[in-house]
Design a protein around this motif. Sequence first.
Motif, PDB file in Angstrom:
ATOM      1  N   ASN A 121      46.885  24.825  36.819  1.00 44.57           N
ATOM      2  CA  ASN A 121      45.864  25.100  35.814  1.00 44.57           C
ATOM      3  C   ASN A 121      46.438  26.109  34.821  1.00 44.57           C
ATOM      4  N   ALA A 122      46.884  25.617  33.665  1.00 44.08           N
ATOM      5  CA  ALA A 122      47.557  26.478  32.698  1.00 44.08           C
ATOM      6  C   ALA A 122      46.658  27.614  32.221  1.00 44.08           C
ATOM      7  N   ARG A 123      45.393  27.322  32.028  1.00 45.88           N
ATOM      8  CA  ARG A 123      44.474  28.361  31.552  1.00 45.88           C
ATOM      9  C   ARG A 123      44.333  29.483  32.586  1.00 45.88           C
ATOM     10  N   LYS A 124      44.194  29.115  33.856  1.00 42.76           N
ATOM     11  CA  LYS A 124      44.072  30.119  34.918  1.00 42.76           C
ATOM     12  C   LYS A 124      45.343  30.949  35.034  1.00 42.76           C
ATOM     13  N   SER A 125      46.496  30.301  34.971  1.00 49.65           N
ATOM     14  CA  SER A 125      47.761  31.032  35.057  1.00 49.65           C
ATOM     15  C   SER A 125      47.946  31.955  33.859  1.00 49.65           C
ATOM     16  N   ALA A 126      47.541  31.502  32.676  1.00 50.83           N
ATOM     17  CA  ALA A 126      47.646  32.336  31.482  1.00 50.83           C
ATOM     18  C   ALA A 126      46.800  33.598  31.622  1.00 50.83           C
ATOM     19  N   GLN A 127      45.653  33.501  32.262  1.00 49.20           N
ATOM     20  CA  GLN A 127      44.823  34.678  32.492  1.00 49.20           C
ATOM     21  C   GLN A 127      45.527  35.669  33.414  1.00 49.20           C
ATOM     22  N   PHE A 128      46.214  35.154  34.439  1.00 47.78           N
ATOM     23  CA  PHE A 128      46.967  36.014  35.358  1.00 47.78           C
ATOM     24  C   PHE A 128      48.069  36.762  34.613  1.00 47.78           C
ATOM     25  N   TYR A 129      48.894  36.033  33.856  1.00 44.41           N
ATOM     26  CA  TYR A 129      50.000  36.678  33.149  1.00 44.41           C
ATOM     27  C   TYR A 129      49.489  37.542  31.994  1.00 44.41           C
ATOM     28  N   GLY A 130      48.354  37.152  31.415  1.00 47.89           N
ATOM     29  CA  GLY A 130      47.746  37.980  30.384  1.00 47.89           C
ATOM     30  C   GLY A 130      47.352  39.341  30.924  1.00 47.89           C
ATOM     31  N   ALA A 131      46.884  39.388  32.165  1.00 46.00           N
ATOM     32  CA  ALA A 131      46.517  40.665  32.776  1.00 46.00           C
ATOM     33  C   ALA A 131      47.736  41.552  32.988  1.00 46.00           C
ATOM     34  N   LEU A 132      48.932  40.956  33.045  1.00 46.65           N
ATOM     35  CA  LEU A 132      50.166  41.730  33.168  1.00 46.65           C
ATOM     36  C   LEU A 132      50.690  42.200  31.812  1.00 46.65           C
ATOM     37  N   GLY A 133      50.043  41.786  30.731  1.00 45.91           N
ATOM     38  CA  GLY A 133      50.432  42.240  29.398  1.00 45.91           C
ATOM     39  C   GLY A 133      50.991  41.182  28.490  1.00 45.91           C
TER      40      GLY A 133
END
Length: 299
Positions: free
Chosen positions: A165-177
Amino acid sequence: MSDLARSCAFYGDVFGYRTLGETTVAGRDVEALWQMPAGLTGQCRVVGPPGASTGLLRLVQFDAPGERIWGDYSRARDYGHYALNIRVDDIRSAIAKLRESGGSSKSEPTRWTVNEDISAWDSLSYDPDGVILDVFQLFTREGSALASYDGRPSELQTVAMHCSNARKSAQFYGALGYVPLYDRLLENMESFFKLPAGTALHNINLYMPGDTPNGRVELAEYVGYPGEDQRARAVPPNIGILSASMYTDDLAATSALLGTLEAQPVCDIVEVELPPYGRALVRTYFGPDGEVLEFYQPL
């Protein structure tokens, strides 16, 4: 790597990469960090363009044989790190040199538009161990985040990852900056990616704001074509992309943040030799789809 000297020669001949650090990997701390079987050792070299300090490639040959993680790529949709992306100034001469130096091609160069600021000639190839290299030539508008380029083969631009799920993964990496460079649903690219008819690619490219747009995370979701977690196979001495490394200036704080994201730690914080940075505090985690992420704080 099945042959460290051969791999170093390949990346040197094709991309001008040089050895920037080397060490022997062995012992309990490294075994915990990299999920290595007890007693396994490896010879490690870190390579990249001369003078580079980020976007480097760590090559390791272990003292026991391993299997290719992705095998014959008959299940290319499976999740995890799957490709290294390197920018060149002329795609056709780069691919010719790659083939001459022991690599091979998965697809011929294809031109496609990323967004209104970026288009690319892109080619999927293999290094001598079958690791996919996405070698590409960019055309950018003035003002694009990727416009600055000196014409030499780049350090690693991205480590590409298949995800559920690209959107879910993007949220994870977004939280890392990380922030999006682009976010696009690509259709009618099945022939280039060798996918079943009707499969779309949700592609999100993320970068860390700062001095360089390189060292990015590229997320690829094959929409309607699910895969499987490969964490049980992406371990030494198997051959392929086993992890991606990320710098932090405060590993304790990063670990606390990852805890709030429900990331699963692979091990506790350990202190190891991490070329070319010297001694470092390091900890590994599983990302959203089982991909191993290594966070390091140089001492």
